[in-house]
Design an enzyme around this catalytic site. Sequence first.
Site, short mmCIF file in Angstrom:
data_model
loop_
_atom_site.label_atom_id
_atom_site.label_comp_id
_atom_site.label_asym_id
_atom_site.label_seq_id
_atom_site.Cartn_x
_atom_site.Cartn_y
_atom_site.Cartn_z
N SER A 177 1.24 -1.09 36.58
CA SER A 177 2.46 -0.71 37.31
C SER A 177 3.46 0.07 36.48
CB SER A 177 3.13 -1.95 37.90
OG SER A 177 2.33 -2.47 38.94
N GLU A 210 2.89 6.32 -33.89
CA GLU A 210 2.02 7.46 -33.74
C GLU A 210 2.36 8.66 -34.62
OE1 GLU A 210 -0.68 7.51 -31.91
OE2 GLU A 210 -0.39 5.51 -31.07
#
Length: 855
Positions: A491, A86
Amino acid sequence: MIWLKRLFKLFLFGMISGLILIVGFYFYIKDELPTEEVIRDVRFQIPMKVYTADGELISQFGEKRRIPLHYKELPQTLIDALLATEDSRFYHHYGIDPIGVLRAAFDTIILGKRTRGASTITMQFARNAFLTLDRTVIRKVKEIYIAIHIEQLLSKEEILSLYFNKTFFGNRAYGAGAAAQVYYGKDLDQLTLAQIATIAGLPKAPSNYNPLRYPERAKQRRNIVLSRMLTVGAIDKATYEDAIAQPITAKHHGAKITAYAPYVAEDVRKKMVEKYGLEQAYTEGFNVYTTIDSKAQKAAQQAVKDNIHAYDERHGYRGPTSYLWHESELTDASDTLESVEGQEDITNDHAQFESWTFEQINEYLENIKDYDDLVPAVVTNLTEKTAYVQLRSGIIDVIDWENMKWARPYISDTAQGPAPTKVADIIQPGALIWLRPNNDNSYRLSQIPDVSGAFVALDPTNGDIKASVGGYYFANNQFDRITQAKRQIGSNIKPFVYSAALENGYTLASLINDAPINKWDNKLGTAWRPKNSPPTYGGPTRVRRGLAESKNVMSVRLLRSVGINKTIEHMTRFGFAKSDLPKNESLSLGSAALTPISVVTGMSVFANGGYLVRNQLIDRVENIGGKVIFKNPKLVAGYQTPEVNAYDDTVESDNQESNELMPAPRVISAANSFLITDAMNATIWGGGNWSKGTGWSGTAWRAQSLKRRDISGKTGTTNDAVDTWFTGFNSKIIATSWLGFDAPGRPLGSVNYNTNLDNKQTFGGESGAKSALPAWVSFMHEILPSIPVTYREIPEGIISVRIDIDTGLLSRKTDHTTRWEYFIKGTEPTKYTDSNLPIRLDDNKDQIKEDDELF
C-alpha cells in the site's frame, strides 16, 4: 724511492680509475635518477576517508595507512630517537657519511662481521622512495647518487619530514603518524618516550620488531634506541631508566571510526572507484564528505536493530546455538555416551559428557566472534529465575528473569509455544547462547535474527540522504537492501494512485464504493477478488478515508476509473521506471517491486510540495590539501521561480556540475501534493468524533505517540506479509522503513499473545503498521525534537468548505456529522446534502472469504 714512486703511481692510478668508475656509473644511471620535480612531488598514497556531513569518520579505504605530518608537527623526541639510532651525523654530511662508511668497513674487516650500517637517513629515504630492496651493487650506487642529489635539492628538515611520512612502520602503517594511530590509537604528540622509541626502532626491520607480533623483540629494539639516545645526550640517565622499565603497550587500533555506517561507506567506495578508478580513489588521500547526519544515522541504526529484535522475540526463541555439555548427562559415563549420541541438539563437535572447566569455556569463547552487538556466552548454572553465564575473557554475569521471560519456544513463523515459567524452560547449563547488551550494562538473552530490515531517511527539499541502513550486520551480509533490493511495496503505492485520481476529476470528498470486487480473468480461468484487510467493507466511502484506512478495493476502483496507462504515466513523474510498474490492476495494490531509496525519493514529492529531487549521498570531495575537487549539484525544491519543467519527469543532466544548486523540476501541482499529504496525515491521526461514534483510525495510528500533528505517512503490506513498509514525513525529513525476509516469498507470519510480556506487545498477523512502522517511530523520536513543528502551507487555489461526512456534499450543519475539507478551487461540491437523495455508485454484492491480501 723506487717503491715510493711505484706506490704513488699505483695510488694515482687507483684514484683516476675510481674517478672514471664513478663518472662511468653516473652516466650509466643518469637517466634513471629522479628529477627535482619527482623528488619534491613524492606521492604518499594516502587512503580515502569518508565522513558524515558533520565531520565524523565513517570509514577509510586504502592498503597503506598514512597521516602526513609537517616537520613542525614531529615531536623532538622522535627526531632525536631516529638520529641517535640511524644517523647521528645527519646534520654533518651531504647524503653519504664517509666516517660512517670507514667505521662500517673497519668493523667488517677487523671484527669479521658487520656491526653497524653505513646508510644515512637520506640514503634510506632514497631507497624506500625510489628503489627496490635488492642487494646489488648497482642498487647501492643508485642509492648513493640519489641521496647526494636529494641533499642538494632539499633541506635537512624536508628530508626528515619526507622520511617520517614515507617510511614503512609495519601493519600497513606508512609514516610515523599512521604508526602512532595503528599501535597506540593516539597522535604522535600524545605518546610517551617509551612508545616513541618503539616506533623509532621499527624502520630497521618492521616485521622483526613488530610490537604486536613480537613484543619481546620490540622491547629489545626499543631499549637499544633508548641506549643510543642516552649515549648521544638526548636523554638523561633517570629518563632512560624510567623508559626502559615501561612495558610494551602496543595494541592494534583501526581507524577512529566515529560514525558507524558500513553500507554507506561501501556505497561511497563504489561511487568513488567508478568516478576516479581504483588506484586513484585508494591512494590520492581524498576526503569524501557525505550528506549523512551522524545523529540521524545512529538513530536509524538503532531503530533497525531494535525493530528486528522485537520481531524476533515475539516470534519465539529458536534455542541455544549448541550445547557444550548436558546437565542431564552428568551421570554414568558409559550410559552417557549411548544416550547422547542420538540427540540432534548437540551440534558442536566439542560437546562433552561432563561440565567444562572455566579455562575450557574461556578458550572456546575466544574463538567465537561477536555478531555485531551480540556476544557469545555459555550457561554455567541456573536458579529458578536467573542464569549464570560466562562470557569471553572469563567474565561471569547473571541474566535475570526480566531479560529472559520473552523466550517462549519458536515453532514456526505462525506458531509459538507456551510462555516459560522458569529459566529451565528456556536453557540448561552447557548452552552456548547469544546475549544483547542493554543500556544499563546488563545483558538480555537474544539470538542471531533471521529477518532483515532496512531504513533510509533524506531531506525532501534537496534529496540529501541523512541516514541509510542497508541491513542488520554488514560484516555478515554486504547486500544493501536500500539500493539493491527490489521488493513489492504494497500500500505504499496508494498515494501515487490517489494522486493520479485527483488529477483526473476526483476530490478528497469523492465517494468510492468500498465493496468487494469479483472480476473474471479469461486468461487465468479464475476470478480476481481483491479484498480489504481486514475484510470489512463500509460501502460508499470518501477518498480521504479510503487512503487513510488503506482500502484495497477503493484503490482498484480508482485505478480502473483513471485507467492503467494514465496511472502509470502519472507515477513515472515521481521517478519510477515504467518497466517497474506492472500494467495490470494489481498495480493499485502495490505489486510493483521497488527499492526503498526509490520509494522515499518518490514520496518526497508530496513532502516538498510537488518537486522531484535527486537523492544523493556524496556532497563533495576534497583533496589532501582540503581543496574541493568535486561538488555534487543539488536539485532544490522551489529554488527558482517561476517554476521550470512543469509536469516534466526528467531531471537535469550531470553536465551542469559547476552549478551547486539547481531548480528541481515540478512534477505535480502544489495543490495535488498538499491534498495527498493532508490525506496521509489522516493515516496517522484518523478522523471523526469518537465521543459521538463517528471516529475512525488510520492504519498508522501508532505514530500518534510522537505527538506531532505535522507528520504524514503510509503503511504498506504485501500478500501474506512477505514485505512490510512504512514511509512517513513532514516538510523537513522523510524516511522509509522496511522489514521482511531476504528469502523470496517467505511470509513474516503471525504471533499469539505472550502472557509474559506487557500489554503493549504486538500480536496477530504482521503488517506494515506492526512490523515496519515501529522503526520509523523510534527514529523520529530521536530526530523530530530538533525539528520545529512545520505546518503545511495552504497553496494558492486551495479552498476549504464544510461537507457532510457520509455523502461528501456541502452541509449547513456544524456538528459531528460534518467536517472541513480541502478542495482545488472549482472542484468543490455545489450541492448540499439531502438524506433522501440516493448515492449513485457501482454496486457489487459478491462476497469473498479468502485470507487477507495487499492493503
